[in-house]
Design a protein around this motif. Structure first.
Motif, short mmCIF file in Angstrom:
data_model
loop_
_atom_site.label_atom_id
_atom_site.label_comp_id
_atom_site.label_asym_id
_atom_site.label_seq_id
_atom_site.Cartn_x
_atom_site.Cartn_y
_atom_site.Cartn_z
N ASP A 1 0.31 0.19 18.49
CA ASP A 1 -1.08 0.30 18.00
C ASP A 1 -1.33 1.66 17.36
OD1 ASP A 1 -2.43 -2.08 18.23
OD2 ASP A 1 -3.19 -1.68 20.25
N ALA A 2 -0.80 2.70 17.98
CA ALA A 2 -1.01 4.05 17.45
C ALA A 2 -0.35 4.22 16.08
CB ALA A 2 -0.47 5.09 18.43
N PHE A 3 0.80 3.60 15.90
CA PHE A 3 1.50 3.69 14.62
C PHE A 3 0.84 2.80 13.58
CE2 PHE A 3 4.99 2.23 11.78
CZ PHE A 3 5.37 3.45 11.25
N GLY A 4 0.49 1.59 13.99
CA GLY A 4 -0.16 0.65 13.08
C GLY A 4 0.84 0.01 12.13
N ILE A 5 0.88 -1.32 12.11
CA ILE A 5 1.80 -2.00 11.22
C ILE A 5 1.11 -3.17 10.53
CG2 ILE A 5 3.88 -1.41 12.53
CD1 ILE A 5 3.84 -4.34 13.57
N ASN A 6 1.64 -3.55 9.39
CA ASN A 6 1.30 -4.80 8.74
C ASN A 6 2.21 -5.86 9.35
OD1 ASN A 6 1.40 -7.07 7.00
ND2 ASN A 6 0.78 -5.85 5.26
N ARG A 7 1.66 -6.76 10.13
CA ARG A 7 2.51 -7.64 10.94
C ARG A 7 3.29 -8.65 10.11
NH1 ARG A 7 0.71 -12.81 12.99
NH2 ARG A 7 -1.27 -13.47 12.08
N ARG A 8 2.97 -8.83 8.86
CA ARG A 8 3.73 -9.74 8.02
C ARG A 8 4.88 -9.04 7.31
NH1 ARG A 8 2.32 -14.36 10.27
NH2 ARG A 8 0.14 -14.96 9.96
N VAL B 1 11.81 5.71 4.33
CA VAL B 1 10.99 4.89 5.22
C VAL B 1 10.07 5.78 6.06
CG1 VAL B 1 11.03 3.20 7.11
CG2 VAL B 1 12.80 3.15 5.34
N ASP B 2 8.80 5.41 6.14
CA ASP B 2 7.87 6.03 7.07
C ASP B 2 8.11 5.35 8.43
OD1 ASP B 2 5.77 7.08 8.51
OD2 ASP B 2 4.21 5.96 7.43
N PHE B 3 8.69 6.06 9.39
CA PHE B 3 9.10 5.41 10.63
C PHE B 3 8.69 6.22 11.85
CE2 PHE B 3 12.44 8.39 9.70
CZ PHE B 3 12.90 8.85 10.92
N ARG B 4 8.68 5.52 12.97
CA ARG B 4 8.53 6.20 14.26
C ARG B 4 9.56 5.64 15.20
NH1 ARG B 4 3.67 6.49 18.80
NH2 ARG B 4 4.99 7.50 20.37
N LEU B 5 10.31 6.53 15.86
CA LEU B 5 11.24 6.13 16.91
C LEU B 5 10.52 6.25 18.25
CD1 LEU B 5 14.73 7.74 16.10
CD2 LEU B 5 13.93 5.43 15.62
N HIS B 6 10.33 5.13 18.91
CA HIS B 6 9.69 5.12 20.22
C HIS B 6 10.77 4.96 21.29
CE1 HIS B 6 6.67 4.51 23.29
NE2 HIS B 6 7.24 3.36 23.64
N HIS B 7 11.01 5.99 22.08
CA HIS B 7 12.08 6.00 23.07
C HIS B 7 11.61 5.29 24.35
CE1 HIS B 7 14.16 9.80 21.23
NE2 HIS B 7 13.73 8.95 20.31
N VAL B 8 12.49 4.47 24.91
CA VAL B 8 12.16 3.74 26.13
C VAL B 8 13.32 3.83 27.11
CG1 VAL B 8 11.63 1.46 27.11
CG2 VAL B 8 10.68 2.10 24.89
N LYS B 9 13.03 4.16 28.35
CA LYS B 9 14.02 4.03 29.43
C LYS B 9 14.08 2.54 29.77
CE LYS B 9 14.88 5.22 34.29
NZ LYS B 9 14.95 3.83 34.81
N ALA B 10 15.24 1.94 29.61
CA ALA B 10 15.33 0.49 29.75
C ALA B 10 16.43 0.09 30.72
CB ALA B 10 15.57 -0.16 28.39
N ASP B 11 16.04 -0.45 31.86
CA ASP B 11 16.96 -1.09 32.78
C ASP B 11 16.16 -2.11 33.59
OD1 ASP B 11 15.83 0.18 35.16
OD2 ASP B 11 16.89 1.98 34.56
N THR C 1 0.81 -1.23 0.00
CA THR C 1 0.00 0.00 0.00
C THR C 1 0.83 1.27 0.00
OG1 THR C 1 -0.11 -0.11 2.42
CG2 THR C 1 -1.91 -1.13 1.19
N GLY C 2 2.14 1.18 -0.12
CA GLY C 2 2.92 2.41 -0.12
C GLY C 2 4.34 2.18 0.31
N PRO C 3 5.01 3.23 0.76
CA PRO C 3 6.42 3.14 1.13
C PRO C 3 6.63 2.25 2.35
CG PRO C 3 5.53 5.25 1.79
CD PRO C 3 4.47 4.60 0.96
N LEU C 4 7.87 1.83 2.53
CA LEU C 4 8.24 1.00 3.67
C LEU C 4 7.94 1.74 4.97
CD1 LEU C 4 9.62 -1.78 3.44
CD2 LEU C 4 11.76 -0.65 4.00
N ARG C 5 7.44 0.98 5.95
CA ARG C 5 7.13 1.56 7.26
C ARG C 5 7.84 0.72 8.33
NH1 ARG C 5 2.43 1.43 9.25
NH2 ARG C 5 2.16 3.58 9.93
#
Length: 402
Positions: A113-120, A86-96, A56-60
């Motif tokens: 969920d908010a970004f929405g992906i084609n899981r395949r 690429v249509d992308f979103r960087l989701h930042h996480v504090k990880a420890d 349906t369009g560019p890489l996400r």
């Protein structure tokens, strides 16, 4: 009379069907690849598997990134995805380890969920250390019952341990990785250049897992650590000379190969005697009790120091070999002693491990340097004696007074 019926893969003993046995096998394949720069603009490794456009369009791509990694490398990573359209979103996480829980996982799912992906066609990408990869691996496994994920580990422990296996997990109810799954990542890119911005303590943290492989299956790797460990720590595996660069690459390669060699035949841990569990009998309890004071590799090293003494007392390791092991731990700036090494806590930790290992200790002990054996008869009294001896062996801790 009703005619019997049959179906491929289903078998019954009579025309009166009251039981079915379903058998299926799913082949598993995943790749761990060493690379020099995962985000070189000429590289498309992170975009593999879906071409350059979706239906349906560019890489996400939904990208989960450790917030500290984003602060150091975010601009370069964003430039990479933008360069490739690429249509992308960087989701930042504090990880420890203190936030390795379902709450952190749930927030990632909400953002996904908010970004929405084609899981395949649109794999999740995770960029960070072992904690973040464990959390995102669990999310990917659960999200719509399985979404592909690509990993770019940015810590040494991620490169040689957490980033090469199939286990995912989060801490729960005060227990390390109490909830988790087995889920293979499509591709992991091992890029040593990220280690240049990792602090010295976290380099040592990863060296503990490399030392584990050396002690139970690779004496040549131990020799490399014994000879070059201080320079590897100082240069953060970047190499301050051509020869040191080769040593850094060789150490990573041997550690990863050794780990994968053990994991591959037993990915789902159907066989509970696993030499890579060395250093992981007492350390889960120690690590969770000490949070946030001890890092994972530091807790593992304490476990290895203790069990090296246990092995020496049983005649499996010589006094000279024990001293070499403890000296390398000091060289790598890893702890060999901690006040939490107390007999009652260790006995409790061993009981917990027995439950985890189906009713037996299955405790790996070193045999010399580079081999291991499993035992099932370590007692609380033996642990107490080993603790006392380890306390005396560590020159930084005064001997206990009588």
């Amino acid at each position: 009379m009703t005619e019997p019926f049959h179906s491929a893969g289903l078998y019954t003993h009579s025309d009166h069907i009251d039981s079915w046995t379903v058998r299926s096998a799913k082949p598993l394949s995943y790749e761990v690849r060493i690379c020099e720069d995962a985000f070189d603009l000429g590289s498309t490794a992170l975009l593999e598997g879906a071409g350059t456009v979706t239906a349906t369009g560019p890489l996400r791509r939904f990208v989960v990134i450790d917030e500290e990694v984003a602060a150091l490398h975010g601009e370069r990573i964003e430039k990479y995805f933008t360069h490739h359209g690429v249509d992308f979103r960087l989701h930042h996480v504090k990880a420890d380890e203190t936030v390795k829980n379902f709450d952190t996982a749930g927030k990632i799912v909400q953002a996904l969920d908010a970004f929405g992906i084609n899981r395949r066609q649109e794999p999740i990408i995770v960029i960070g250390g072992g904690v973040l990869m464990d959390i995102v691996g669990l999310v990917a496994n659960l999200y719509r019952r399985g979404t592909p994920v690509l990993r770019v580990p940015t810590t040494l422990i991620g490169l040689v341990d957490a980033g090469v296996g199939v286990k995912t997990g989060v801490n729960f109810n005060g227990h390390k990785n109490r909830l988790g799954t087995y889920f293979a990542t499509s591709l992991t890119l091992l890029d040593r250049s990220f280690l240049a911005t990792v602090d010295r303590r976290h380099i040592a943290n990863g060296l503990a897992e490399i030392l584990k492989i050396a002690l139970i299956k690779d004496r040549n790797l131990f020799a490399l650590l014994e000879q070059h460990g201080d320079r590897l720590l100082e240069t953060k595996f970047q190499g301050d000379a051509v020869s040191q660069g080769r040593v850094a690459a060789q150490v990573v390669q041997r550690a990863v190969h050794g780990m994968l060699e053990e994991l591959q035949p037993n990915l789902w841990e159907t066989e509970l005697e696993r030499v890579v569990d060395y250093g992981h009998t007492f350390s889960p309890t120690i690590e969770m009790r000490a949070l946030p004071a001890l890092l994972h590799g530091e807790a593992v090293c304490l476990d290895m120091a203790l069990t090296t003494v246990v092995a020496e007392r049983r005649g499996l390791v010589t006094a000279e070999q024990r001293e070499r092991v403890l000296d390398v731990m000091r060289l790598l700036e890893l702890p060999r002693w901690n006040p939490l090494l107390e007999a009652s806590l260790l006995a409790s930790a061993l009981e917990e491990t027995v439950r985890h290992r189906d009713g037996q200790q299955r405790l790996p002990l070193p045999v010399g340097i580079g081999d291991a054996v499993f035992v099932n008869d370590v007692s609380a009294e033996e642990l107490a004696a080993a603790v006392d001896e380890l306390r005396r062996a560590d020159s930084r801790v005064p001997a206990a007074t009588s």
